[in-house]
Write an enzyme that holds these catalytic residues in place. Structure first.
Site, PDB file in Angstrom:
ATOM      1  CB  CYS A 211      51.607  47.218  -7.583  1.00  0.00           C
ATOM      2  SG  CYS A 211      51.851  45.413  -7.670  1.00  0.00           S
TER       3      CYS A 211
ATOM      4  CB  CYS B  53      48.435  54.230 -13.937  1.00  0.00           C
ATOM      5  SG  CYS B  53      49.162  53.044 -12.649  1.00  0.00           S
TER       6      CYS B  53
ATOM      7  CB  CYS C  10      52.632  52.033 -10.302  1.00  0.00           C
ATOM      8  SG  CYS C  10      50.755  52.710 -10.897  1.00  0.00           S
TER       9      CYS C  10
END
Length: 137
Positions: free
Chosen positions: A13, A91, A87
């Site tokens: 996160c 990523c 997020c």
């Protein structure tokens, strides 16, 4: 059992101060050494959210020693399952990894009353994940 047979999970996160910390703590608690657990954030906070620490203590899990960690490409590459928690596209994506996105409210700035339902939802999802990737023998 060799290390390569142990599934590894990375929780991501933004601040690595709430959701991902709770998820990592629950997974470690329920799966023990049957799973390798990591958590990280794309923009880690300085400390874990105190309301999150309190909510986890109520569940019998002490995360006072945890510190937010920065998300690295190496952490993603070393993980079999990558679970993001809001997020977005920060990523990195690699072939052969399993990606899950758990839409969960951000506990940042919330009191422990607001964190409890998030904690309980994470616990429920982690129990399901453990049953799937690391069932007790």
């Amino acid at each position: 059992m060799s290390d390569t047979a142990t599934p590894s999970v990375l929780f991501v996160c933004v601040h690595n101060a709430g959701r991902s910390q709770m998820a990592a703590a629950f997974l470690t608690h329920f799966a023990g050494d049957r799973v390798q657990v990591r958590s990280a954030g794309s923009a880690p906070a300085g400390t874990v959210n105190p309301a999150v620490v309190e909510a986890m203590a109520e569940a019998g899990i002490d995360i006072t020693a945890e510190v937010p960690k920065v998300l690295t490409v190496e952490a993603v590459q070393a993980s079999d399952v990558v679970i993001t928690m809001g997020c977005g596209d920060t990523c990195p994506v690699f072939p052969g990894k399993r990606y899950l996105d758990w839409e969960l409210p951000d506990p940042a700035g919330q009191g422990v009353e607001a964190v409890r339902p998030i904690r309980d939802e994470i616990e429920k999802r982690i129990r399901g994940l453990v049953d799937e990737i690391a069932p007790a023998s």
